[in-house]
Design a protein around this motif. Structure first.
Motif, PDB file in Angstrom:
ATOM      1  N   ASN A   1      49.032  12.707  26.419  1.00 15.95           N
ATOM      2  CA  ASN A   1      49.052  14.136  26.732  1.00 15.95           C
ATOM      3  C   ASN A   1      47.681  14.700  27.118  1.00 15.95           C
ATOM      4  OD1 ASN A   1      51.843  14.255  26.062  1.00 15.95           O
ATOM      5  ND2 ASN A   1      51.288  14.399  23.894  1.00 15.95           N
ATOM      6  N   ALA A   2      46.780  13.837  27.573  1.00 20.07           N
ATOM      7  CA  ALA A   2      45.444  14.314  27.969  1.00 20.07           C
ATOM      8  C   ALA A   2      45.480  14.791  29.415  1.00 20.07           C
ATOM      9  CB  ALA A   2      44.416  13.203  27.791  1.00 20.07           C
ATOM     10  N   THR A   3      46.149  15.891  29.629  1.00 18.98           N
ATOM     11  CA  THR A   3      46.324  16.405  30.987  1.00 18.98           C
ATOM     12  C   THR A   3      45.464  17.643  31.207  1.00 18.98           C
ATOM     13  OG1 THR A   3      48.158  17.750  30.206  1.00 18.98           O
ATOM     14  CG2 THR A   3      48.702  15.585  31.076  1.00 18.98           C
ATOM     15  N   GLY A   4      45.315  17.986  32.466  1.00 22.18           N
ATOM     16  CA  GLY A   4      44.800  19.299  32.799  1.00 22.18           C
ATOM     17  C   GLY A   4      43.311  19.522  32.730  1.00 22.18           C
ATOM     18  N   ASN A   5      42.530  18.923  33.627  1.00 29.07           N
ATOM     19  CA  ASN A   5      41.140  19.349  33.788  1.00 29.07           C
ATOM     20  C   ASN A   5      41.096  20.828  34.140  1.00 29.07           C
ATOM     21  OD1 ASN A   5      39.223  16.878  33.823  1.00 29.07           O
ATOM     22  ND2 ASN A   5      40.932  16.214  35.097  1.00 29.07           N
ATOM     23  N   ILE A   6      40.009  21.504  33.769  1.00 30.25           N
ATOM     24  CA  ILE A   6      39.846  22.853  34.284  1.00 30.25           C
ATOM     25  C   ILE A   6      39.724  22.775  35.801  1.00 30.25           C
ATOM     26  CG2 ILE A   6      38.872  23.822  32.169  1.00 30.25           C
ATOM     27  CD1 ILE A   6      36.109  23.653  33.419  1.00 30.25           C
ATOM     28  N   ALA A   7      40.313  23.738  36.477  1.00 32.72           N
ATOM     29  CA  ALA A   7      40.381  23.723  37.942  1.00 32.72           C
ATOM     30  C   ALA A   7      39.077  24.243  38.542  1.00 32.72           C
ATOM     31  CB  ALA A   7      41.544  24.575  38.420  1.00 32.72           C
ATOM     32  N   THR A   8      38.563  23.527  39.509  1.00 33.68           N
ATOM     33  CA  THR A   8      37.302  23.923  40.133  1.00 33.68           C
ATOM     34  C   THR A   8      37.382  25.330  40.691  1.00 33.68           C
ATOM     35  OG1 THR A   8      36.944  21.603  40.719  1.00 33.68           O
ATOM     36  CG2 THR A   8      35.555  23.245  41.819  1.00 33.68           C
ATOM     37  N   GLU A   9      38.451  25.642  41.426  1.00 31.36           N
ATOM     38  CA  GLU A   9      38.540  26.951  42.063  1.00 31.36           C
ATOM     39  C   GLU A   9      38.639  28.081  41.053  1.00 31.36           C
ATOM     40  OE1 GLU A   9      42.492  24.860  43.238  1.00 31.36           O
ATOM     41  OE2 GLU A   9      40.584  24.291  42.305  1.00 31.36           O
ATOM     42  N   ASP A  10      39.368  27.861  39.963  1.00 30.81           N
ATOM     43  CA  ASP A  10      39.492  28.894  38.939  1.00 30.81           C
ATOM     44  C   ASP A  10      38.177  29.083  38.187  1.00 30.81           C
ATOM     45  OD1 ASP A  10      42.081  29.006  39.798  1.00 30.81           O
ATOM     46  OD2 ASP A  10      42.954  28.109  37.998  1.00 30.81           O
ATOM     47  N   LEU A  11      37.478  27.977  37.914  1.00 29.85           N
ATOM     48  CA  LEU A  11      36.161  28.071  37.285  1.00 29.85           C
ATOM     49  C   LEU A  11      35.185  28.814  38.184  1.00 29.85           C
ATOM     50  CD1 LEU A  11      34.194  27.279  34.999  1.00 29.85           C
ATOM     51  CD2 LEU A  11      33.726  25.173  36.288  1.00 29.85           C
ATOM     52  N   LEU A  12      35.206  28.531  39.488  1.00 28.62           N
ATOM     53  CA  LEU A  12      34.305  29.205  40.416  1.00 28.62           C
ATOM     54  C   LEU A  12      34.567  30.703  40.444  1.00 28.62           C
ATOM     55  CD1 LEU A  12      34.361  26.671  43.372  1.00 28.62           C
ATOM     56  CD2 LEU A  12      32.459  27.076  41.808  1.00 28.62           C
ATOM     57  N   TYR A  13      35.843  31.094  40.454  1.00 26.00           N
ATOM     58  CA  TYR A  13      36.156  32.525  40.416  1.00 26.00           C
ATOM     59  C   TYR A  13      35.541  33.160  39.170  1.00 26.00           C
ATOM     60  CZ  TYR A  13      38.694  36.848  39.792  1.00 26.00           C
ATOM     61  OH  TYR A  13      38.990  38.173  39.588  1.00 26.00           O
ATOM     62  N   LEU A  14      35.720  32.529  38.034  1.00 23.54           N
ATOM     63  CA  LEU A  14      35.184  33.048  36.780  1.00 23.54           C
ATOM     64  C   LEU A  14      33.667  33.172  36.838  1.00 23.54           C
ATOM     65  CD1 LEU A  14      35.412  33.724  33.724  1.00 23.54           C
ATOM     66  CD2 LEU A  14      35.418  31.249  33.297  1.00 23.54           C
ATOM     67  N   LEU A  15      33.000  32.114  37.257  1.00 26.43           N
ATOM     68  CA  LEU A  15      31.537  32.127  37.294  1.00 26.43           C
ATOM     69  C   LEU A  15      31.011  33.160  38.270  1.00 26.43           C
ATOM     70  CD1 LEU A  15      30.779  28.283  37.186  1.00 26.43           C
ATOM     71  CD2 LEU A  15      30.760  29.909  35.281  1.00 26.43           C
ATOM     72  N   HIS A  16      31.587  33.211  39.465  1.00 22.87           N
ATOM     73  CA  HIS A  16      31.079  34.133  40.480  1.00 22.87           C
ATOM     74  C   HIS A  16      31.292  35.578  40.074  1.00 22.87           C
ATOM     75  CE1 HIS A  16      31.165  30.936  43.947  1.00 22.87           C
ATOM     76  NE2 HIS A  16      30.474  30.553  42.893  1.00 22.87           N
ATOM     77  N   ARG A  17      32.412  35.883  39.424  1.00 19.44           N
ATOM     78  CA  ARG A  17      32.650  37.247  38.950  1.00 19.44           C
ATOM     79  C   ARG A  17      31.650  37.626  37.852  1.00 19.44           C
ATOM     80  NH1 ARG A  17      35.318  41.479  40.891  1.00 19.44           N
ATOM     81  NH2 ARG A  17      36.429  41.956  38.969  1.00 19.44           N
ATOM     82  N   MET A  18      31.103  36.623  37.167  1.00 21.72           N
ATOM     83  CA  MET A  18      30.090  36.863  36.146  1.00 21.72           C
ATOM     84  C   MET A  18      28.678  36.893  36.723  1.00 21.72           C
ATOM     85  SD  MET A  18      31.605  34.367  33.150  1.00 21.72           S
ATOM     86  CE  MET A  18      30.214  34.658  32.034  1.00 21.72           C
TER      87      MET A  18
END
Length: 298
Positions: free
Chosen positions: A241-258
């Protein structure tokens, strides 16, 4: 503030896929990532094809990737044979994994944690002689699927021991996505103290929806590099059940908004995530490609 986002979709993102992704599509994924501004990419794994069939074409992938100034390609290496292959393929950096628990280490690498440390030291010496950048990753740093909780003191002792080989970078990996921001702060702060001369990198999975909170906590505590996978695809073949890396595009949205700079275009990455979903034959977990940017372009 500047942060490096290291793309792992070509390796960690695809390694758990049951259907083999053809070499041309792997190269296209890397090409699209480079075009979006990503400058560090974990492209391949030099592991026996019987263990991870998806990575059997590592040399073929590396033969066709774009060689662009400023772009660094990394490969996962487990032993001397893997390092030989990485050097012959023209890798810029290697990543060697030391697993924090004996049970997962045996499942993943066929050895105890102690032997894993010894292998890392030997590989680090050879890699240093070859002038290749060296990262050591401590896997299952936040918990093990077989042994349960991993004490922070255990992880920090491992950090101290792997740091003796002089890596340019040490990564803490939440292999099964059980970490929380408080534990992230404890380990990142402790690792910085234990290995002050190494860059600190974190690898989070979003298996239990804590990955993005953990990423912010890691940056606040002093990490400078975050792994992410386009589309949020990925997992470990040897951990249930080791699924699901954090998504690059979603992380980028978070970082850029910060207000945190990465030099990467999130919309281009989101488009690549949608394309990757078509290659895999299913929607990817990432959300930016569905929701779109904010504010919307005028």
């Amino acid at each position: 503030m500047d942060v490096t986002v290291l793309e792992v979709a070509p390796r960690d993102g695809l390694q758990n896929e049951a259907e083999i992704v053809i070499t041309d599509d792997k190269v296209r994924l890397i090409e699209r990532s480079v075009a979006a501004g990503i400058r560090r990419i974990e492209a391949v794994s030099f592991v026996h094809p019987g263990r991870v069939p998806q990575m059997a074409d590592a040399e073929a992938v590396m033969a066709d990737v774009p060689r662009v100034s400023g772009v660094s390609y990394a490969g996962l290496v487990f032993n001397d044979r893997g390092l030989d292959r990485a050097l012959a393929a023209g890798l810029d950096e290697i990543n060697v994994v030391v697993v924090a628990t004996d049970t997962l280490s045996d499942r993943n690498q066929g050895c105890t944690t102690e032997v894993g440390i010894e292998r890392w030291h030997a590989l680090a010496r050879r890699a240093a002689e070859s002038g290749i950048r060296r990262t050591v990753t401590i896997a299952a740093a936040f918990g093990c699927p077989f042994e349960g909780e991993v004490a922070p003191a255990t992880v920090l002792e491992l950090v101290h021991r792997v740091a003796e080989a002089g890596p340019e970078e040490i990564a803490l990996a939440d292999t099964i996505g059980v970490g929380t921001p408080d534990r992230v702060r404890t380990l990142v702060t402790g690792a910085r103290a234990a290995a002050p001369h190494a860059d600190l990198r974190c690898h989070f999975h979003n298996t239990r929806n804590t990955g993005y909170a953990n990423a912010v906590a890691a940056l606040d505590a002093g990490a400078s590099v975050l792994d992410a996978s386009t589309g949020g695809v990925g997992g470990c073949p040897f951990a249930p059940n080791a699924t699901g890396n954090i998504a690059t595009e979603d992380l980028l949205y978070l970082l850029h908004r910060m207000g945190i700079r990465t030099g990467i275009e999130p919309i281009e990455v989101a488009e690549t995530g949608q394309w990757l979903g078509s290659v895999l034959g299913r929607p990817v977990p990432a959300l930016l490609g569905r929701a779109g940017p904010f504010p919307s372009p005028t």
